[in-house]
Design a protein around this motif. Structure first.
Motif, PDB file in Angstrom:
ATOM      1  N   PHE A   8       0.812  -1.218   0.000  1.00 36.60           N
ATOM      2  CA  PHE A   8       0.000   0.000   0.000  1.00 36.60           C
ATOM      3  C   PHE A   8       0.845   1.268   0.000  1.00 36.60           C
ATOM      4  O   PHE A   8       0.304   2.371  -0.031  1.00 36.60           O
ATOM      5  N   GLY A   9       2.171   1.123   0.012  1.00 32.47           N
ATOM      6  CA  GLY A   9       3.023   2.297   0.121  1.00 32.47           C
ATOM      7  C   GLY A   9       3.651   2.772  -1.171  1.00 32.47           C
ATOM      8  O   GLY A   9       4.401   3.766  -1.164  1.00 32.47           O
ATOM      9  N   THR A  10       3.352   2.115  -2.291  1.00 27.51           N
ATOM     10  CA  THR A  10       3.952   2.552  -3.551  1.00 27.51           C
ATOM     11  C   THR A  10       3.319   3.864  -4.014  1.00 27.51           C
ATOM     12  O   THR A  10       2.134   4.128  -3.741  1.00 27.51           O
ATOM     13  N   PRO A  11       4.075   4.696  -4.730  1.00 22.97           N
ATOM     14  CA  PRO A  11       3.519   5.968  -5.215  1.00 22.97           C
ATOM     15  C   PRO A  11       2.278   5.781  -6.068  1.00 22.97           C
ATOM     16  O   PRO A  11       1.331   6.579  -5.985  1.00 22.97           O
ATOM     17  N   GLU A  12       2.274   4.721  -6.884  1.00 24.42           N
ATOM     18  CA  GLU A  12       1.129   4.477  -7.764  1.00 24.42           C
ATOM     19  C   GLU A  12      -0.138   4.164  -6.975  1.00 24.42           C
ATOM     20  O   GLU A  12      -1.229   4.651  -7.314  1.00 24.42           O
ATOM     21  N   VAL A  13       0.007   3.363  -5.937  1.00 19.13           N
ATOM     22  CA  VAL A  13      -1.146   3.021  -5.104  1.00 19.13           C
ATOM     23  C   VAL A  13      -1.620   4.250  -4.334  1.00 19.13           C
ATOM     24  O   VAL A  13      -2.826   4.515  -4.234  1.00 19.13           O
ATOM     25  N   LEU A  14      -0.685   5.020  -3.810  1.00 26.10           N
ATOM     26  CA  LEU A  14      -1.048   6.224  -3.060  1.00 26.10           C
ATOM     27  C   LEU A  14      -1.759   7.231  -3.949  1.00 26.10           C
ATOM     28  O   LEU A  14      -2.746   7.858  -3.537  1.00 26.10           O
ATOM     29  N   ASP A  15      -1.275   7.400  -5.177  1.00 28.39           N
ATOM     30  CA  ASP A  15      -1.931   8.315  -6.124  1.00 28.39           C
ATOM     31  C   ASP A  15      -3.350   7.859  -6.418  1.00 28.39           C
ATOM     32  O   ASP A  15      -4.290   8.672  -6.481  1.00 28.39           O
ATOM     33  N   SER A  52      -7.010   8.688 -14.122  1.00 27.51           N
ATOM     34  CA  SER A  52      -5.678   8.757 -14.730  1.00 27.51           C
ATOM     35  C   SER A  52      -4.688   7.837 -14.030  1.00 27.51           C
ATOM     36  O   SER A  52      -3.710   7.371 -14.633  1.00 27.51           O
ATOM     37  N   SER A  53      -4.939   7.537 -12.775  1.00 28.77           N
ATOM     38  CA  SER A  53      -4.032   6.698 -11.987  1.00 28.77           C
ATOM     39  C   SER A  53      -4.296   5.203 -12.151  1.00 28.77           C
ATOM     40  O   SER A  53      -3.502   4.376 -11.682  1.00 28.77           O
ATOM     41  N   PHE A  54      -5.387   4.852 -12.829  1.00 27.75           N
ATOM     42  CA  PHE A  54      -5.795   3.445 -12.872  1.00 27.75           C
ATOM     43  C   PHE A  54      -4.860   2.585 -13.720  1.00 27.75           C
ATOM     44  O   PHE A  54      -4.554   1.442 -13.356  1.00 27.75           O
ATOM     45  N   GLU A  55      -4.396   3.109 -14.864  1.00 28.90           N
ATOM     46  CA  GLU A  55      -3.500   2.340 -15.725  1.00 28.90           C
ATOM     47  C   GLU A  55      -2.201   2.006 -15.004  1.00 28.90           C
ATOM     48  O   GLU A  55      -1.681   0.899 -15.111  1.00 28.90           O
ATOM     49  N   LYS A  56      -1.676   2.975 -14.248  1.00 28.25           N
ATOM     50  CA  LYS A  56      -0.452   2.725 -13.484  1.00 28.25           C
ATOM     51  C   LYS A  56      -0.708   1.714 -12.370  1.00 28.25           C
ATOM     52  O   LYS A  56       0.168   0.925 -12.028  1.00 28.25           O
ATOM     53  N   LEU A  57      -1.913   1.742 -11.823  1.00 29.50           N
ATOM     54  CA  LEU A  57      -2.265   0.781 -10.779  1.00 29.50           C
ATOM     55  C   LEU A  57      -2.292  -0.633 -11.345  1.00 29.50           C
ATOM     56  O   LEU A  57      -1.818  -1.579 -10.691  1.00 29.50           O
ATOM     57  N   LYS A  59      -0.476  -1.791 -13.683  1.00 29.33           N
ATOM     58  CA  LYS A  59       0.926  -2.220 -13.829  1.00 29.33           C
ATOM     59  C   LYS A  59       1.451  -2.732 -12.486  1.00 29.33           C
ATOM     60  O   LYS A  59       2.193  -3.728 -12.436  1.00 29.33           O
ATOM     61  N   ILE A  60       1.069  -2.081 -11.395  1.00 29.90           N
ATOM     62  CA  ILE A  60       1.458  -2.542 -10.066  1.00 29.90           C
ATOM     63  C   ILE A  60       0.876  -3.929  -9.796  1.00 29.90           C
ATOM     64  O   ILE A  60       1.557  -4.826  -9.277  1.00 29.90           O
ATOM     65  N   LEU A  61      -0.388  -4.126 -10.145  1.00 30.84           N
ATOM     66  CA  LEU A  61      -1.031  -5.425  -9.955  1.00 30.84           C
ATOM     67  C   LEU A  61      -0.297  -6.507 -10.751  1.00 30.84           C
ATOM     68  O   LEU A  61      -0.066  -7.615 -10.247  1.00 30.84           O
ATOM     69  N   PHE A  62       0.068  -6.171 -11.966  1.00 30.01           N
ATOM     70  CA  PHE A  62       0.770  -7.121 -12.827  1.00 30.01           C
ATOM     71  C   PHE A  62       2.120  -7.498 -12.222  1.00 30.01           C
ATOM     72  O   PHE A  62       2.494  -8.670 -12.164  1.00 30.01           O
ATOM     73  N   ASP A  63       2.839  -6.491 -11.744  1.00 25.71           N
ATOM     74  CA  ASP A  63       4.174  -6.727 -11.192  1.00 25.71           C
ATOM     75  C   ASP A  63       4.122  -7.529  -9.889  1.00 25.71           C
ATOM     76  O   ASP A  63       4.949  -8.414  -9.671  1.00 25.71           O
ATOM     77  N   GLU A  64       3.152  -7.213  -9.020  1.00 25.33           N
ATOM     78  CA  GLU A  64       3.107  -7.913  -7.738  1.00 25.33           C
ATOM     79  C   GLU A  64       2.685  -9.374  -7.909  1.00 25.33           C
ATOM     80  O   GLU A  64       2.980 -10.212  -7.059  1.00 25.33           O
ATOM     81  N   GLN A  65       2.033  -9.699  -9.023  1.00 32.56           N
ATOM     82  CA  GLN A  65       1.669 -11.086  -9.307  1.00 32.56           C
ATOM     83  C   GLN A  65       2.728 -11.774 -10.164  1.00 32.56           C
ATOM     84  O   GLN A  65       2.595 -12.963 -10.482  1.00 32.56           O
ATOM     85  N   GLY A  66       3.745 -11.044 -10.561  1.00 30.83           N
ATOM     86  CA  GLY A  66       4.775 -11.648 -11.391  1.00 30.83           C
ATOM     87  C   GLY A  66       4.260 -12.094 -12.744  1.00 30.83           C
ATOM     88  O   GLY A  66       4.789 -13.024 -13.360  1.00 30.83           O
TER      89      GLY A  66
END
Length: 240
Positions: A8-15, A52-57, A59-66
């Motif tokens: 929950f602390g990544t900039p993308e999630v916070l945005d 606007s922040s959803f697309e970056k979010l 990417k976070i979901l994709f990365d955290e699931q590998g």
């Protein structure tokens, strides 16, 4: 399943969370029935998708699931384009308060072109058998989710590509997610065979299986897991 740890602390999630609160679409705001009184969960999600922040979010979901599906473990990328569905762990139709919350988001696989073609050859009722993961789950509630640290303990995979639950809850979730559909069993079998047999289709000796076990859950240089990595891990553990 494999546990997916949220950050929950990544900039993308916070945005994203800030944009959610700004629009009064966070769970605290939506818990008040006077806020957006006519808005259902589906409409909440339809709105946050335009942020606007959803697309970056995503990417976070994709990365955290590998880069693998939250339920079956298949790769979320295919030759033509990334294919995935933003999955609501708890159905958005049943609780609008978390319909837009990052904590309730995972990425699930989308049916491939081959699956869709096979499905279209049969009746609508029979075609449901080709759906799995989110497409099969739809708005059902499952008892065990990848957000649980011990979720892997509830499922046992065999060397033939099948999966069983250790209790009735897990068995019901397997049915809801259709994790024993032929397409998934065939794909899992291919992944398993590629890891536990040699070129002569002889089972690898225990020392080589242990070596596989030590690396199978490592991400590659691009941050992705091998397809069905946790399935292969479970099978090898059962063989040793």
């Amino acid at each position: 399943m494999k546990h997916i740890e949220k950050d929950f602390g990544t900039p993308e999630v916070l945005d994203y969370e800030n944009e959610l609160k700004k629009n009064l679409l966070d769970k605290d705001s939506l818990s008040d029935n006077s806020v957006h009184p006519t808005m259902k969960g589906k409409h909440v999600y339809d709105t946050v998708k335009s942020f606007s922040s959803f697309e970056k979010l995503k990417k976070i979901l994709f990365d955290e699931q590998g880069g693998i599906c939250c339920y079956c473990g298949c790769r979320l990328e295919y030759p033509k384009q990334p294919q995935y569905i933003v999955e609501h762990v708890f159905p958005k139709e049943k609780d609008r308060t978390i319909a837009g919350e990052y904590e309730n988001f995972l990425l699930s696989c989308r049916p491939t072109e081959a699956e869709e073609k096979n499905r279209q050859k049969v009746s609508k009722k029979e075609g449901r058998k080709f759906f799995h993961c989110d497409k099969s789950k739809d708005s059902e509630v499952i008892a065990i989710t990848p957000l649980q640290i011990d979720c892997h303990k509830y499922f046992v995979y065999d060397e033939f590509g099948g999966v069983k639950g250790v209790d009735t809850k897990a068995e019901k979730d397997i049915e809801t997610l259709n994790l024993n559909c032929k397409w998934l069993c065939d794909r899992r079998l291919a992944a398993i065979e590629g890891e536990i047999y040699d070129d002569n289709f002889e089972l690898l000796p225990d020392d080589e299986l242990r070596q596989r076990l030590e690396t199978i859950m490592n991400k590659d240089a691009t941050g992705k897991y091998a397809e069905f990595c946790f399935v292969v891990k479970n099978v090898i553990e059962g063989l040793l």
